[in-house]
Design an enzyme around this catalytic site. Structure first.
Site, PDB file in Angstrom:
ATOM      1  N   ASN A 133       0.989  -1.184  -0.015  1.00 30.62           N
ATOM      2  CA  ASN A 133      -0.169  -0.003  -0.135  1.00 30.62           C
ATOM      3  C   ASN A 133       0.952   1.302   0.107  1.00 30.62           C
ATOM      4  O   ASN A 133       1.521   1.624   1.005  1.00 30.62           O
ATOM      5  CB  ASN A 133      -0.757   0.128   1.161  1.00 30.62           C
ATOM      6  N   LYS A 149       0.019   4.428  -0.226  1.00 31.03           N
ATOM      7  CA  LYS A 149      -0.574   5.421   0.140  1.00 31.03           C
ATOM      8  C   LYS A 149      -0.420   6.477  -0.820  1.00 31.03           C
ATOM      9  O   LYS A 149      -0.319   6.511  -1.994  1.00 31.03           O
ATOM     10  CB  LYS A 149      -0.183   5.783   1.693  1.00 31.03           C
ATOM     11  N   HIS A 181      -9.714   1.119   4.774  1.00 30.64           N
ATOM     12  CA  HIS A 181      -8.368   1.428   5.558  1.00 30.64           C
ATOM     13  C   HIS A 181      -8.729   2.454   6.652  1.00 30.64           C
ATOM     14  O   HIS A 181      -9.462   3.150   6.575  1.00 30.64           O
ATOM     15  CB  HIS A 181      -7.403   1.940   4.626  1.00 30.64           C
ATOM     16  N   GLU A 198      -7.171   4.777   7.617  1.00 31.14           N
ATOM     17  CA  GLU A 198      -7.069   6.350   7.299  1.00 31.14           C
ATOM     18  C   GLU A 198      -8.387   6.675   6.668  1.00 31.14           C
ATOM     19  O   GLU A 198      -8.564   7.820   6.862  1.00 31.14           O
ATOM     20  CB  GLU A 198      -5.736   6.211   6.337  1.00 31.14           C
ATOM     21  N   GLU A 232      -5.845  -4.832  10.474  1.00 32.83           N
ATOM     22  CA  GLU A 232      -4.679  -3.704  10.782  1.00 32.83           C
ATOM     23  C   GLU A 232      -5.035  -3.128  12.058  1.00 32.83           C
ATOM     24  O   GLU A 232      -5.734  -2.068  11.954  1.00 32.83           O
ATOM     25  CB  GLU A 232      -4.591  -2.587   9.474  1.00 32.83           C
ATOM     26  N   GLY A 280       1.961   2.384  10.899  1.00 33.27           N
ATOM     27  CA  GLY A 280       2.923   3.563  10.545  1.00 33.27           C
ATOM     28  C   GLY A 280       3.739   3.949  11.896  1.00 33.27           C
ATOM     29  O   GLY A 280       4.173   5.086  11.971  1.00 33.27           O
ATOM     30  N   SER A 283       3.149  -1.801  10.567  1.00 35.36           N
ATOM     31  CA  SER A 283       4.550  -1.902  10.875  1.00 35.36           C
ATOM     32  C   SER A 283       5.072  -3.236  10.454  1.00 35.36           C
ATOM     33  O   SER A 283       6.050  -3.824  11.317  1.00 35.36           O
ATOM     34  CB  SER A 283       4.898  -1.543  12.346  1.00 35.36           C
TER      35      SER A 283
HETATM   36  C1  PEP Z   1      -1.042   0.361   6.163  1.00 25.82           C
HETATM   37  O1  PEP Z   1      -1.269   1.513   6.016  1.00 25.82           O
HETATM   38  O2  PEP Z   1      -1.947  -0.597   5.347  1.00 25.82           O
HETATM   39  C2  PEP Z   1       0.095  -0.103   6.899  1.00 25.82           C
HETATM   40  C3  PEP Z   1       0.171  -1.329   7.181  1.00 25.82           C
HETATM   41  O3  PEP Z   1       1.072   0.714   7.009  1.00 25.82           O
HETATM   42  P1  PEP Z   1       2.573   0.488   7.598  1.00 25.82           P
HETATM   43  O4  PEP Z   1       3.065  -0.865   7.185  1.00 25.82           O
HETATM   44  O5  PEP Z   1       3.422   1.461   7.526  1.00 25.82           O
HETATM   45  O6  PEP Z   1       2.078   0.131   9.256  1.00 25.82           O
END
Ligand code: PEP
Length: 264
Positions: free
Chosen positions: A9, A11, A107, A109, A179, A185, A225
């Protein structure tokens, strides 16, 4: 074994030119690793890149050097509407026509910054399925919900409400990504134990709704992460079928190291 997936992803990062370069770097690295017939790599760039990356996937598929790779494209979002006067929206039909196979829906976000609730997300899932896109439906609790011990309830609601319009047969054509919001993040991933526990729980929720067989075949990805150091331990868990990767997917070497950790 269920399909194992590493999904990138990106983003709102990279210009189309930078994205194409990153994609081709990932592709070149992937072509050097042993084939894993049970796995798929998915790239979710910004909307503006879908067409050129789709063309690149198509061109590379004709080259025997890349013939062993299973790579698909995903959009990061889609509209809950079909078409018409919705300025700034991008429909599932448009996304499908750009050569895309998957779409990320829900997601965290999108849920938090754009106020997308489970009802809106259920409609997005409907639009995606109508256009033969495979939804990657995201769920996950906040830090506060976990500390209040309502994380199972939160995730159960997200899954049940998001999938409320669709049949068990349609769930077969989906992917779920767990998630935890507190892990996205932040550099703090869920432990393998925490993630496995929630993945098994999500599979149980799906089994109650759609039957054991459909639940047993559903790929459930971990996101938050994920990096080359923690991917192995996470992906080894019996109910974790790969990862949805944010930050680490913007570095070709890191992302391909994560791909290497998918179950074989
Ligand atoms: C994501 O935004 O789907 C995600 C898992 O981000 P990160 O790996 O940066 O935590």
């Amino acid at each position: 074994m269920r399909l194992q997936i590493a999904a990138a992803n990106w983003k709102m990062n990279t210009t189309p030119e930078e994205g194409l370069k990153l994609f081709e770097h990932i592709l070149n690295l992937l072509s050097t690793i042993p084939e894993n017939r049970n796995s798929r790599v998915i790239i979710a760039p910004p909307f503006t890149h879908l067409h050129i990356i789709s063309e690149s996937i198509h061109a590379h598929s004709k080259n025997p050097r890349f013939s062993n790779l299973d790579i698909s494209l995903a959009a990061q979002n889609c509209s809950s509407e079909t078409k018409g006067a919705y300025t700034g929206e991008v429909s599932s039909e448009m996304i499908k026509n750009a050569g895309t196979r998957y779409v990320i829906i829900g997601h965290s976000e999108r849920r938090s910054y754009f106020r997308e609730d489970n009802n809106c997300l259920a409609r997005k899932i409907d639009r995606a399925l109508e256009n033969n896109l495979i939804p990657i439906y995201c769920c996950g609790e906040t830090r506060q919900e976990r500390s209040e011990k309502i994380h199972f309830e939160t995730v159960k609601n997200q899954v049940e409400e998001g999938l409320k319009h669709i049949s068990g047969e349609q769930v077969k054509n989906m992917v779920i990504a767990y998630e935890p919001v507190w892990a996205i993040g932040t550099g703090v991933n869920a432990t393998a134990q925490e993630a496995q526990e929630m993945h098994a729980f999500i599979r149980k929720v799906i089994a109650e709704r759609c039957g054991k067989e459909i639940a047993a075949g559903l790929s459930i990805l971990y996101g938050g992460s994920c990096n080359p150091k923690n991917a192995k331990e996470l992906f080894e868990c019996p109910d974790i079928d790969g990862g949805l990767v944010g930050g680490a997917s913007l570095n070709a070497n890191d992302f391909v190291e994560i791909v290497k950790q998918l179950k074989r």
